[in-house]
Scaffold this active site. Structure first.
Site, PDB file in Angstrom:
ATOM      1  N   LYS A   1       0.236   5.386  -6.197  1.00  0.00           N
ATOM      2  CA  LYS A   1      -0.813   4.950  -7.622  1.00  0.00           C
ATOM      3  C   LYS A   1      -1.879   6.669  -7.314  1.00  0.00           C
ATOM      4  O   LYS A   1      -1.687   7.086  -8.322  1.00  0.00           O
ATOM      5  CB  LYS A   1      -1.336   3.871  -7.388  1.00  0.00           C
ATOM      6  CG  LYS A   1      -2.234   3.710  -7.787  1.00  0.00           C
ATOM      7  CD  LYS A   1      -3.608   4.309  -8.209  1.00  0.00           C
ATOM      8  CE  LYS A   1      -4.664   4.279  -6.499  1.00  0.00           C
ATOM      9  NZ  LYS A   1      -5.372   2.821  -6.335  1.00  0.00           N
TER      10      LYS A   1
ATOM     11  N   TYR B   1      -8.840  -3.460 -10.906  1.00  0.00           N
ATOM     12  CA  TYR B   1      -8.515  -2.034 -10.164  1.00  0.00           C
ATOM     13  C   TYR B   1      -6.966  -1.810 -11.580  1.00  0.00           C
ATOM     14  O   TYR B   1      -7.489  -0.427 -12.191  1.00  0.00           O
ATOM     15  CB  TYR B   1      -8.098  -2.173  -8.980  1.00  0.00           C
ATOM     16  CG  TYR B   1      -9.247  -2.527  -8.624  1.00  0.00           C
ATOM     17  CD1 TYR B   1     -10.022  -1.376  -7.358  1.00  0.00           C
ATOM     18  CD2 TYR B   1      -9.254  -3.758  -8.068  1.00  0.00           C
ATOM     19  CE1 TYR B   1     -10.907  -2.029  -6.334  1.00  0.00           C
ATOM     20  CE2 TYR B   1     -10.816  -4.301  -6.849  1.00  0.00           C
ATOM     21  CZ  TYR B   1     -10.877  -3.105  -6.301  1.00  0.00           C
ATOM     22  OH  TYR B   1     -11.988  -3.525  -5.712  1.00  0.00           O
TER      23      TYR B   1
ATOM     24  N   GLU C   1      -6.839   2.092 -13.393  1.00  0.00           N
ATOM     25  CA  GLU C   1      -6.338   3.377 -12.725  1.00  0.00           C
ATOM     26  C   GLU C   1      -5.506   3.892 -13.832  1.00  0.00           C
ATOM     27  O   GLU C   1      -5.219   4.516 -13.866  1.00  0.00           O
ATOM     28  CB  GLU C   1      -5.941   2.546 -11.466  1.00  0.00           C
ATOM     29  CG  GLU C   1      -7.333   2.268 -10.347  1.00  0.00           C
ATOM     30  CD  GLU C   1      -6.976   2.298  -9.252  1.00  0.00           C
ATOM     31  OE1 GLU C   1      -7.533   2.278  -8.520  1.00  0.00           O
ATOM     32  OE2 GLU C   1      -6.018   1.752  -9.067  1.00  0.00           O
TER      33      GLU C   1
ATOM     34  N   HIS D   1     -27.842  21.174  -1.178  1.00  0.00           N
ATOM     35  CA  HIS D   1     -27.675  21.421  -2.052  1.00  0.00           C
ATOM     36  C   HIS D   1     -26.546  23.144  -2.769  1.00  0.00           C
ATOM     37  O   HIS D   1     -26.183  23.209  -1.972  1.00  0.00           O
ATOM     38  CB  HIS D   1     -28.580  22.092  -2.964  1.00  0.00           C
ATOM     39  CG  HIS D   1     -29.118  22.829  -4.026  1.00  0.00           C
ATOM     40  ND1 HIS D   1     -28.841  21.505  -4.933  1.00  0.00           N
ATOM     41  CD2 HIS D   1     -29.486  23.716  -4.508  1.00  0.00           C
ATOM     42  CE1 HIS D   1     -29.249  21.895  -6.129  1.00  0.00           C
ATOM     43  NE2 HIS D   1     -29.621  23.025  -6.025  1.00  0.00           N
TER      44      HIS D   1
ATOM     45  N   CYS E   1      -1.274   1.408  -3.099  1.00  0.00           N
ATOM     46  CA  CYS E   1      -1.943   2.610  -3.267  1.00  0.00           C
ATOM     47  C   CYS E   1      -1.872   4.383  -2.928  1.00  0.00           C
ATOM     48  O   CYS E   1      -2.497   4.719  -3.592  1.00  0.00           O
ATOM     49  CB  CYS E   1      -3.327   2.283  -2.096  1.00  0.00           C
ATOM     50  SG  CYS E   1      -3.472   0.775  -1.481  1.00  0.00           S
TER      51      CYS E   1
ATOM     52  N   GLU F   1     -26.599  15.023  -3.559  1.00  0.00           N
ATOM     53  CA  GLU F   1     -27.282  14.361  -2.843  1.00  0.00           C
ATOM     54  C   GLU F   1     -28.433  13.810  -3.697  1.00  0.00           C
ATOM     55  O   GLU F   1     -29.728  13.305  -3.538  1.00  0.00           O
ATOM     56  CB  GLU F   1     -28.297  16.251  -3.819  1.00  0.00           C
ATOM     57  CG  GLU F   1     -28.734  16.763  -4.558  1.00  0.00           C
ATOM     58  CD  GLU F   1     -28.814  17.811  -4.856  1.00  0.00           C
ATOM     59  OE1 GLU F   1     -29.727  18.567  -3.983  1.00  0.00           O
ATOM     60  OE2 GLU F   1     -28.006  19.142  -5.267  1.00  0.00           O
TER      61      GLU F   1
ATOM     62  N   CYS G   1       0.836  -0.972   0.150  1.00  0.00           N
ATOM     63  CA  CYS G   1       0.293  -0.253  -0.283  1.00  0.00           C
ATOM     64  C   CYS G   1       0.838   1.286   0.451  1.00  0.00           C
ATOM     65  O   CYS G   1       0.553   2.235  -1.077  1.00  0.00           O
ATOM     66  CB  CYS G   1      -0.737  -0.058   1.125  1.00  0.00           C
ATOM     67  SG  CYS G   1      -1.914   1.733   1.438  1.00  0.00           S
TER      68      CYS G   1
HETATM   69  P1  NDP Z   1      -8.101  -8.288 -10.693  1.00  0.00           P
HETATM   70  O1  NDP Z   1      -8.572  -9.334 -10.029  1.00  0.00           O
HETATM   71  O2  NDP Z   1      -8.971  -6.648  -9.736  1.00  0.00           O
HETATM   72  O3  NDP Z   1      -8.044  -7.309 -12.279  1.00  0.00           O
HETATM   73  C1  NDP Z   1      -7.336  -8.728 -13.094  1.00  0.00           C
HETATM   74  C2  NDP Z   1      -7.543  -8.239 -14.612  1.00  0.00           C
HETATM   75  O4  NDP Z   1      -6.713  -9.269 -15.022  1.00  0.00           O
HETATM   76  C3  NDP Z   1      -9.315  -8.846 -14.833  1.00  0.00           C
HETATM   77  O5  NDP Z   1      -9.363  -8.135 -15.555  1.00  0.00           O
HETATM   78  C4  NDP Z   1      -8.266 -10.674 -15.521  1.00  0.00           C
HETATM   79  O6  NDP Z   1      -9.492 -10.808 -16.149  1.00  0.00           O
HETATM   80  C5  NDP Z   1      -6.923 -10.382 -15.960  1.00  0.00           C
HETATM   81  N1  NDP Z   1      -6.726 -11.157 -15.998  1.00  0.00           N
HETATM   82  C6  NDP Z   1      -6.580 -12.399 -14.691  1.00  0.00           C
HETATM   83  N2  NDP Z   1      -5.653 -12.896 -15.825  1.00  0.00           N
HETATM   84  C7  NDP Z   1      -5.400 -12.601 -16.894  1.00  0.00           C
HETATM   85  C8  NDP Z   1      -4.372 -13.520 -18.068  1.00  0.00           C
HETATM   86  N3  NDP Z   1      -3.646 -14.576 -17.464  1.00  0.00           N
HETATM   87  N4  NDP Z   1      -4.278 -12.929 -18.867  1.00  0.00           N
HETATM   88  C9  NDP Z   1      -5.534 -11.735 -19.333  1.00  0.00           C
HETATM   89  N5  NDP Z   1      -5.452 -11.145 -18.401  1.00  0.00           N
HETATM   90  C10 NDP Z   1      -5.711 -11.880 -17.382  1.00  0.00           C
HETATM   91  O7  NDP Z   1      -6.383  -7.606 -10.602  1.00  0.00           O
HETATM   92  P2  NDP Z   1      -5.702  -6.055 -10.498  1.00  0.00           P
HETATM   93  O8  NDP Z   1      -4.156  -7.013 -10.803  1.00  0.00           O
HETATM   94  O9  NDP Z   1      -5.949  -5.473 -11.267  1.00  0.00           O
HETATM   95  O10 NDP Z   1      -5.412  -5.808  -9.001  1.00  0.00           O
HETATM   96  C11 NDP Z   1      -5.348  -6.392  -7.516  1.00  0.00           C
HETATM   97  C12 NDP Z   1      -5.919  -6.520  -6.443  1.00  0.00           C
HETATM   98  O11 NDP Z   1      -5.536  -4.789  -6.143  1.00  0.00           O
HETATM   99  C13 NDP Z   1      -7.400  -6.504  -6.548  1.00  0.00           C
HETATM  100  O12 NDP Z   1      -8.036  -7.063  -6.824  1.00  0.00           O
HETATM  101  C14 NDP Z   1      -7.578  -4.943  -5.657  1.00  0.00           C
HETATM  102  O13 NDP Z   1      -7.886  -5.971  -4.089  1.00  0.00           O
HETATM  103  C15 NDP Z   1      -5.790  -4.045  -5.321  1.00  0.00           C
HETATM  104  N6  NDP Z   1      -6.303  -3.123  -5.361  1.00  0.00           N
HETATM  105  C16 NDP Z   1      -7.352  -2.476  -4.705  1.00  0.00           C
HETATM  106  C17 NDP Z   1      -7.703  -1.176  -5.653  1.00  0.00           C
HETATM  107  C18 NDP Z   1      -7.975  -0.109  -5.338  1.00  0.00           C
HETATM  108  O14 NDP Z   1      -8.529  -0.157  -4.231  1.00  0.00           O
HETATM  109  N7  NDP Z   1      -8.267   1.409  -5.576  1.00  0.00           N
HETATM  110  C19 NDP Z   1      -6.031  -0.899  -6.083  1.00  0.00           C
HETATM  111  C20 NDP Z   1      -5.832  -1.850  -6.497  1.00  0.00           C
HETATM  112  C21 NDP Z   1      -5.757  -2.580  -6.644  1.00  0.00           C
HETATM  113  P3  NDP Z   1     -10.908 -11.481 -15.786  1.00  0.00           P
HETATM  114  O15 NDP Z   1     -11.605  -9.967 -15.732  1.00  0.00           O
HETATM  115  O16 NDP Z   1     -11.349 -12.035 -17.201  1.00  0.00           O
HETATM  116  O17 NDP Z   1     -11.672 -12.066 -14.504  1.00  0.00           O
END
Ligand code: NDP
Length: 458
Positions: A51, A179, A183, A438, A48, A443, A43
């Site tokens: 980022k 996510y 982002e 407002h 976080c 709201e 984080c």
């Molecule tokens: P996510 O699990 O959110 O997303 C992973 C993405 O990668 C999905 O779109 C998934 O597709 C795709 N994917 C997974 N495996 C493959 C593959 N082999 N080939 C191609 N595409 C693939 O993970 P992130 O890495 O974005 O983030 C990890 C974690 O970090 C989050 O779950 C969250 O908990 C945390 N985080 C939180 C944030 C916040 O609170 N703002 C910000 C950043 C991270 P599909 O949708 O089809 O499964």
């Protein structure tokens, strides 16, 4: 006096580990913590916090343009990546230092090295090559970026690497639709890079409410990101100029200065020696725990992303605090994982709490939906076409609001407060009884009167 060197040994000084260590020490436990990288964890060091600085930085570009509608001339604005990164890293260093100081002021012994488990009460310090014993061990090692396992993988970056880039890439390919991918796509687009996001599904942010997914997908495109759907990167190579060449299973070839994989995160358990103590893992490689974060071994607990429950910083912190209360406060405390509000820092950002429409339909059958999709007042003069979505998911039988989903400026700030109402189980009538502020976008939360009816399918 205990026969152990410490009452508690924590492996991993991220959000969960640090909170657990400090709260345990404050309750009188003799505590040690080991960290192989930097105190603060994902984080603070490469998640976080840095980022969000990147998000703030990239938002200025759009703000400069939009300011013209309000009479400002912002000519010749330019961005310097090095200045941003220097300032960002200075702040990360400061925060890491505060984490260190807080640990040490609480009397926690800090070992800046890797630690592995030898048995239910013994830890081996890798650099010192010696063992330490503890009555309890807490695993708080977090997660690490997943990799796609494609040819040319070594030419790609993950989210950890992004914060160490010396230059801003002019052309970026980002794999994933979660996510991190969304982002980063808008961070780089906002700073002026050309971004291509490659996603295997049809709409980004799987798991979120469908209205939010569609909205973010549209806003990604509006912000200039080329979003390729139903596509997978199958190979990355390098041309004679050092540019990365990305090949997809759709037959496309894209050239980029940087290729980022943002395809999820895995629990970081590799090489920890969990098998030595008999700690069980689930199919995803996460440490299995009960509601009190206890593993299959009585003396070993685990909190945070390594347990793959809800992978968010504030959750790890709460799990760490609950662990300390349970083990050293003699008050068994199970953190309640329901109705955790969260945000995605896309531009505009997302704020959500509770059930999606689909989840609520599955769980309760009959539900009511209230929603608004509008152009916020600020955008009328700024010229931005960006819109705001506000959606309430309400149980029909009890009228309880079981989900709130928002996308638009300030949604993360707003959802923190609405999260209290959802967690408290308030009803739609109680939302309606609350007087509006407002003029605000928030709201809408207390003025939505018409139930939404799905369009008839002919
Ligand atoms: P996510 O699990 O959110 O997303 C992973 C993405 O990668 C999905 O779109 C998934 O597709 C795709 N994917 C997974 N495996 C493959 C593959 N082999 N080939 C191609 N595409 C693939 O993970 P992130 O890495 O974005 O983030 C990890 C974690 O970090 C989050 O779950 C969250 O908990 C945390 N985080 C939180 C944030 C916040 O609170 N703002 C910000 C950043 C991270 P599909 O949708 O089809 O499964």
């Amino acid at each position: 006096m205990s026969d152990f060197d410490f009452d508690l040994f924590v492996i991993g000084a991220g959000s969960g580990g640090v909170r657990a260590a400090r709260m345990s020490a404050m309750r009188g436990a003799r505590v040690a913590i080991a960290e192989e990288y930097r105190v603060g964890g994902t984080c603070v060091i490469r998640g976080c916090v840095p980022k969000k600085f990147l998000v703030y930085a990239s938002a200025y570009g759009k703000a400069f343009k939009e300011a013209e509608g309000y009479g400002w001339s912002v000519d010749g604005a330019s961005h310097d990546w090095t200045t941003l990164c220097d300032n960002l890293h200075a702040e990360v260093d400061r925060l890491s230092g505060i984490y260190w100081k807080n640990l040490s002021n609480s009397g926690v012994e800090i070992y800046s090295q890797r630690a592995e488990i030898e048995d239910a009460h013994t830890i081996r310090l890798q650099d010192d090559d010696r063992t330490i014993t503890a009555k309890y061990i807490l695993i708080a090692t977090g997660g690490q970026p997943a990799r796609m396992g494609i040819p040319g993988e070594e030419l790609t970056l993950d989210s950890n690497d992004v914060f160490l880039m010396k230059e801003r890439p002019r052309h970026v390919v980002i794999n994933g639709g979660g996510y991190i991918a969304c982002e980063f796509a808008q961070v780089f687009a906002g700073l002026g890079s050309q971004v291509c996001q490659i996603y295997r599904g049809d709409t980004v942010l799987r798991g979120f409410d469908d209205d939010i997914r569609a909205h973010v997908h549209g806003e990604l495109k509006r912000s200039g990101v080329r979003v390729m759907t139903h596509a997978n990167t199958i190979k990355v190579s390098k041309d004679g100029t050092g540019q990365r060449v990305v090949e997809t299973d759709t037959g496309d070839t894209i050239k980029a200065d940087a290729v980022i994989q943002a395809v999820g995160r895995n629990p970081y358990t590799k090489g920890l020696g969990l098998e030595n103590a008999g700690v069980e893992l689930d199919k995803a490689g996460a440490v299995k725990v009960d509601e009190y974060s206890k593993t299959s071994v009585d003396s070993i607990y685990a909190v945070g992303d390594v347990t793959n429950r809800v992978n968010l910083t504030p959750v790890a912190i709460r799990e760490g605090a609950a662990f300390a209360a349970t083990v050293f406060g003699e008050t068994p405390t199970a953190f309640d994982h329901a109705d955790i509000a969260s945000a995605v820092f896309t531009q505009p950002p997302v704020g959500v709490v509770g059930l999606t429409e689909a989840e609520a339909r599955r769980k309760f059958g009959q539900i009511d939906i209230y929603k608004a999709n509008f152009r916020p007042m600020k955008n009328m003069l700024s010229g931005s076409e960006s819109r705001m979505v506000v959606k309430l998911v309400v149980r029909q039988d009890s009228e309880q609001v079981v989900g709130v989903h928002m996308a638009g400026d300030d949604s993360p700030e707003i959802i923190q407060a609405v999260g209290i109402a959802v967690k408290a189980g308030l009803t739609k009538a109680q939302f309606d009884a609350t007087c509006a502020v407002h003029p605000t976008v928030a709201e809408e939360l207390v003025t939505l009167k018409e139930k939404w009816t799905p369009p008839e399918i002919s």
